[in-house]
Design a protein around this motif. Structure first.
Motif, mmCIF file in Angstrom:
data_model
loop_
_atom_site.group_PDB
_atom_site.id
_atom_site.type_symbol
_atom_site.label_atom_id
_atom_site.label_comp_id
_atom_site.label_asym_id
_atom_site.label_seq_id
_atom_site.Cartn_x
_atom_site.Cartn_y
_atom_site.Cartn_z
ATOM 1 N N GLN A 244 -22.140 -36.322 0.091
ATOM 2 C CA GLN A 244 -22.538 -35.100 -0.606
ATOM 3 C C GLN A 244 -23.702 -35.364 -1.530
ATOM 4 O O GLN A 244 -23.901 -36.482 -1.994
ATOM 5 C CB GLN A 244 -21.370 -34.549 -1.435
ATOM 6 C CG GLN A 244 -20.503 -33.533 -0.738
ATOM 7 C CD GLN A 244 -19.689 -32.715 -1.718
ATOM 8 O OE1 GLN A 244 -19.917 -32.746 -2.926
ATOM 9 N NE2 GLN A 244 -18.743 -31.951 -1.209
ATOM 10 N N ARG A 245 -24.454 -34.319 -1.806
ATOM 11 C CA ARG A 245 -25.500 -34.359 -2.827
ATOM 12 C C ARG A 245 -25.671 -32.962 -3.399
ATOM 13 O O ARG A 245 -25.394 -31.965 -2.730
ATOM 14 C CB ARG A 245 -26.822 -34.854 -2.242
ATOM 15 C CG ARG A 245 -27.386 -33.962 -1.137
ATOM 16 C CD ARG A 245 -28.531 -34.623 -0.384
ATOM 17 N NE ARG A 245 -28.930 -33.850 0.782
ATOM 18 C CZ ARG A 245 -30.043 -33.127 0.871
ATOM 19 N NH1 ARG A 245 -30.887 -33.079 -0.148
ATOM 20 N NH2 ARG A 245 -30.331 -32.450 1.964
ATOM 21 N N VAL A 246 -26.105 -32.897 -4.650
ATOM 22 C CA VAL A 246 -26.461 -31.629 -5.287
ATOM 23 C C VAL A 246 -27.967 -31.645 -5.471
ATOM 24 O O VAL A 246 -28.519 -32.620 -5.995
ATOM 25 C CB VAL A 246 -25.757 -31.460 -6.646
ATOM 26 C CG1 VAL A 246 -26.202 -30.166 -7.317
ATOM 27 C CG2 VAL A 246 -24.239 -31.470 -6.468
ATOM 28 N N ILE A 247 -28.630 -30.598 -5.040
ATOM 29 C CA ILE A 247 -30.096 -30.600 -5.078
ATOM 30 C C ILE A 247 -30.621 -29.326 -5.735
ATOM 31 O O ILE A 247 -30.103 -28.231 -5.508
ATOM 32 C CB ILE A 247 -30.687 -30.757 -3.649
ATOM 33 C CG1 ILE A 247 -32.227 -30.782 -3.687
ATOM 34 C CG2 ILE A 247 -30.179 -29.683 -2.715
ATOM 35 C CD1 ILE A 247 -32.868 -31.170 -2.378
ATOM 36 N N LEU A 248 -31.624 -29.503 -6.583
ATOM 37 C CA LEU A 248 -32.369 -28.388 -7.154
ATOM 38 C C LEU A 248 -33.537 -28.112 -6.221
ATOM 39 O O LEU A 248 -34.499 -28.888 -6.167
ATOM 40 C CB LEU A 248 -32.857 -28.735 -8.570
ATOM 41 C CG LEU A 248 -33.784 -27.727 -9.249
ATOM 42 C CD1 LEU A 248 -33.150 -26.347 -9.324
ATOM 43 C CD2 LEU A 248 -34.181 -28.210 -10.633
ATOM 44 N N MET A 249 -33.437 -27.035 -5.458
ATOM 45 C CA MET A 249 -34.436 -26.731 -4.435
ATOM 46 C C MET A 249 -35.766 -26.329 -5.076
ATOM 47 O O MET A 249 -35.818 -25.893 -6.227
ATOM 48 C CB MET A 249 -33.943 -25.605 -3.532
ATOM 49 C CG MET A 249 -32.579 -25.841 -2.908
ATOM 50 S SD MET A 249 -32.565 -27.160 -1.677
ATOM 51 C CE MET A 249 -33.453 -26.360 -0.340
ATOM 52 N N TRP A 250 -36.811 -26.425 -4.295
ATOM 53 C CA TRP A 250 -38.146 -26.083 -4.798
ATOM 54 C C TRP A 250 -38.274 -24.600 -5.134
ATOM 55 O O TRP A 250 -39.133 -24.203 -5.910
ATOM 56 C CB TRP A 250 -39.212 -26.469 -3.764
ATOM 57 C CG TRP A 250 -39.070 -25.785 -2.445
ATOM 58 C CD1 TRP A 250 -38.338 -26.189 -1.378
ATOM 59 C CD2 TRP A 250 -39.677 -24.552 -2.047
ATOM 60 N NE1 TRP A 250 -38.430 -25.293 -0.345
ATOM 61 C CE2 TRP A 250 -39.252 -24.282 -0.725
ATOM 62 C CE3 TRP A 250 -40.529 -23.649 -2.676
ATOM 63 C CZ2 TRP A 250 -39.652 -23.142 -0.030
ATOM 64 C CZ3 TRP A 250 -40.937 -22.512 -1.987
ATOM 65 C CH2 TRP A 250 -40.499 -22.281 -0.668
ATOM 66 N N ASP A 251 -37.345 -23.757 -4.571
ATOM 67 C CA ASP A 251 -37.373 -22.327 -4.877
ATOM 68 C C ASP A 251 -36.435 -21.953 -6.015
ATOM 69 O O ASP A 251 -36.237 -20.775 -6.304
ATOM 70 C CB ASP A 251 -37.029 -21.518 -3.623
ATOM 71 C CG ASP A 251 -35.634 -21.838 -3.083
ATOM 72 O OD1 ASP A 251 -34.954 -22.718 -3.661
ATOM 73 O OD2 ASP A 251 -35.232 -21.232 -2.078
ATOM 74 N N GLY A 252 -35.827 -22.964 -6.680
ATOM 75 C CA GLY A 252 -34.994 -22.703 -7.844
ATOM 76 C C GLY A 252 -33.515 -22.583 -7.563
ATOM 77 O O GLY A 252 -32.729 -22.408 -8.496
#
Length: 823
Positions: A259-267
């Motif tokens: 698993q990973r949590v990601i802050l996408m480039w679109d917010g």
């Protein structure tokens, strides 16, 4: 003898070289730099470090990615702001334990360094890539590996990995926060930031730079308020630590899941989980964005609810500060007490409310050992204290949390923890809630006021009920039966939408003039109308002969009224009058996609950039329905005729009459009544009555192939074979001739790589077995990326014969599938 020794040394050198090349290296020593093209791999082969180029970019970056996952998934980047323009990058460790990256073969051209403040020279500093994804530097001379010189987990990028701390070290002052990439091709720092704010009681914010746009509810001892209790799931556990040394959030996996949590480039903030069988990242959870998730939309002492057509209201005992602005839909000025507080009056009340996410805690203080009674007394003694609550919900509640100044960013939720808000006694006399020590004189006053208020309330209540009955009788429009079997639409669903009188609708449509008719479907005819204020609307009128439309009407009210997305058509209101049942929508200037796409003249004007934009928009709309909306919806009738286009050719999904709510990623249901449109229905739904989110994925794939080709799937013909559109696309793909599927009208406007990628994604979506089809999240990512795509398997219904076989099965099993017609 000398020659013999030379041969032995040479043999051992060759063996050593072979062994060293075949074994994965997980560390970098001071005399062994890593050049572009070489990598190091963590001991368990989970992560790899080296130089890479993201997306379409040719720039080179030093980063860490998953070792055996394709396409390359990067989790950390060193030189985000200073890319290397060629393949001359070198990574090394200095004798001081500093990590350096330089280019051009010149060690003086430093691109990036670990920025470590050197205090002493180390004996044997080593950089090691751990199986947690953490790049650490320690001195191998010392046994205690916990004493790190430096670690990448202290300098995160856009990804939170299991075990990584997200917060602030109060000893060193170091903050660990996350920043988005600028785009999928550019890892430099983007617009969005995800951080823990340590002012008052710590809480998590998402924002553009330092400007907060969204606040996660504060930690209540078990989970974040307003978010489902994460520790109850079998996949991972979470913790939020607040002490004198550090404040941080961290999650740990309970299983071998990736698993990973990601802050996408679109917010968007997404928790992604790897499907090891398909090598796809599936969305496990995300930070839901809706009308109330934006920070403080209702201003001070306002409360936001997505269940209401007017999201903002004032808290009990408060009123709009600027009534004119509130009436105009601007709630930013917030609310103010109806009666001013006087801290010197011993009869000030604390009114208890629940079912809300507690206010912003940056103007708060807390104590972990206080009881709730002690908390009240502390708030009562301070005139600037506006509210209080338990800090922790465990073991019946403990600790004290005090708010000072305005209460900001309150929003409705399913949380039942109680918040006590300071108010004037005159506002609370009728509530019967007293949370202070009642002295005899005060009690007399309170009881007198309460009795009088209760009497007034009772009289007002009786009058109000009587007036409502008279009002209903006069209008005769909100309690009518919905069908001949007296099925009644629930009032709570309709009250969320504006009501339109039949008189106004008749005026808007010129009494349903045939010249204003713009379409017709299973529900009934659709008319263009113009309201008194000049707004153009689409009026959907239930036909008296329609049986399916009765269910559709209620479904649309329940479902679409609560959905808000730029790629979903907006429901503006409704009308029920005797036998009339009418829905009012925003008007779409360019009508439905099929009216343009399958018209030879109009279709030639639909150039490739517009078609690709439409594909993207539909994908984002379906993704919202499946994963990001409050209800989670399976549409069940996705087709070109149900895609409407506004004046700027933005696609909007319409017609939710057949939609169904679901819970969970793998939700599946079965029905004996299969409804939908031939050519778009998935095989498991058509043959067995089983539908899921993958049924919508199938329909989306058909729409994509129709958009590219300009041809309908149902009724498609070709001189060389009897395949339908899906079969034709599959045949061309196997022969590496997919570009021939493209409409001839697109030759001058197409981007070949985009066309081929769209066809490939469409074929992945129409694969025969539901488990082989991607999720809509994967579809969106595949459309915007340039990475390699998995090979598609044979599609379902790839010949007209297969459709005829399903027709026979459907007839035998008494399933119902609608014919293809406009809606």
């Amino acid at each position: 003898m000398e020659l013999y020794r030379i041969i032995i040394v040479l043999i051992f050198s060759i063996i050593f070289f072979i062994l060293s090349c075949s074994a994965a290296v997980d560390r970098v020593y001071i005399n062994q730099p890593i050049k572009d093209g070489n990598t190091i791999v963590s001991d368990g082969e989970m992560y790899e470090l080296g130089f890479f180029s993201p997306g379409k970019s040719k720039n080179r970056y030093l980063g860490i990615w998953y070792r055996n996952i394709s396409p390359c998934t990067v989790v950390w980047v060193a030189n985000r702001q200073t890319p290397i323009k060629d393949a001359s990058g070198v990574f090394q460790v200095t004798t001081e334990g500093v990590l350096l990256s330089h280019s051009g073969g010149n060690s003086n051209t430093i691109i990036w360094s670990s920025n470590f403040t050197v205090s002493s020279r180390h004996v044997n500093p080593v950089a090691k890539l751990l199986d947690s994804g953490n790049l650490v530097v320690w001195d191998e001379y010392y046994r205690n590996k916990e004493e790190l010189i430096w670690q990448s987990f202290d300098y995160p990028g856009d990804t939170i990995l299991p075990g990584m701390k997200f917060g602030k070290d109060l000893i060193t002052g170091r903050e660990r926060y996350f920043t988005s990439w600028k785009s999928p091709d550019d890892p430099s720092i983007g617009l969005y930031k995800f951080w823990v704010d340590t002012n008052g009681y710590p809480q998590v914010f998402l924002g553009e730079g330092e400007h907060e746009t969204l606040r996660i509810g504060r930690w209540n001892g078990v989970g974040f308020q307003g978010v489902s209790v994460e520790n109850m799931n079998p996949i991972f556990s979470t913790e939020f630590v607040v002490n004198e040394k550090e404040i941080y959030y961290r999650y740990k996996l309970k299983s071998t899941t990736v698993q990973r949590v990601i802050l996408m480039w679109d917010g968007m903030v997404r928790r992604l989980q790897l499907n090891k069988r398909t090598q796809e990242w599936v969305e496990y959870a995300n930070v839901v964005v809706d009308a109330c998730s934006r920070y403080g939309p209702c201003g001070p002492f306002g409360s936001c609810s997505i269940k209401s057509s007017v999201p903002c209201s004032c808290l009990e005992g408060f009123e709009p500060k600027v009534p004119e602005e509130w009436k105009a839909g601007d709630w930013s000025s917030g609310c103010q007490p109806k009666k001013p507080l006087d801290c010197r009056t011993p009869a000030d009340f604390f009114y208890k409310i629940s079912g809300v996410v507690f206010p912003d805690t940056r103007r708060s203080s807390y104590n972990e050992s206080m009881s709730l009674g002690e908390c009240e007394m502390a708030c009562r003694r301070d005139c600037s204290c506006t509210a209080y609550a338990n800090l922790n919900i465990r073991n019946g509640g403990s600790g004290c949390l005090l708010w000072f100044d305005d209460l900001l960013d309150v929003r409705e939720s399913d949380d039942h923890q109680e918040l006590y808000i300071r108010m004037a006694i005159s506002e609370l006399a009728a509530k019967g809630q007293f949370s202070f020590n009642k002295k005899k004189g005060v009690l007399t006053v309170v009881l007198s006021v309460s009795i009088a208020a209760l009497l007034l309330f009772a009289v007002a209540y009786v009058c109000r009920k009587k007036m409502k009955r008279l009002h209903k009788k006069g209008r005769g429009s909100r309690a009518h039966t919905l069908d001949k079997d007296h099925m009644t639409v629930q009032m709570e669903n309709l009250d969320e939408l504006p009501f339109f009188s039949l008189h106004k609708i008749r005026e808007a449509t010129d009494n349903f003039n045939i010249n204003n008719k713009i379409g017709e479907g299973g529900f009934g005819p659709v008319y263009k109308g113009v309201l008194e204020n000049g707004r153009v609307i689409a009026v959907k009128r239930l036909s008296e002969t329609s049986q399916q439309g009765l269910d559709e009407f209620q479904n649309e009210v329940i479902c679409i009224a609560k959905l808000q997305h730029r790629n979903l058509v907006k429901l503006l209101g409704y009308c029920i009058h005797e036998n009339e049942r009418i829905l009012i929508y925003e008007y779409m200037d360019n009508k439905s996609l099929d009216s343009l796409l399958f018209d030879e003249t109009k279709g030639s004007l639909l150039v490739w950039p517009q078609r690709f934009h439409i594909i993207h928009g539909i994908a984002r709309g379906v993704l919202y329905l499946h994963q990001d909306s409050l209800l989670q919806i399976i549409h069940r009738d996705l087709k070109a005729g149900n895609i409407l286009l506004d004046s700027e050719m933005n696609p909007k999904i319409s017609d939710f009459g057949l939609a169904r709510k679901f819970v969970g990623q793998d939700a599946m249901a079965k029905t004996k009544k299969v409804v939908g449109t031939h050519g778009y229905i998935s095989p498991e739904y058509a043959v067995h009555g089983r539908f899921s989110i993958k049924s919508d994925v199938f329909s989306f794939g058909v729409v994509v192939l129709e958009i590219v080709s300009g041809k309908k799937n149902r009724g498609f013909s070709h001189e060389a074979h009897s395949d339908n559109l899906l079969g034709h696309a599959w045949r061309l793909h196997k022969e590496d001739k997919s570009i021939e599927l493209m409409s001839a009208s697109l030759r001058n406007s197409c981007v070949v790589s985009e066309v081929l990628r769209s066809i490939h994604v469409g074929l992945l979506c129409v694969q025969h077995h539901a488990e082989d089809r991607p999720t809509m999240l994967s579809v969106v990512l595949m459309l915007i990326s340039e990475g390699a795509l998995p090979p598609p398997k044979q599609p379902a219904f790839f010949t007209e014969e297969s459709h005829r076989e399903v027709d026979i099965v459907s007839s035998l099993e008494k399933y119902t599938i609608t014919l293809l017609h406009a809606r």
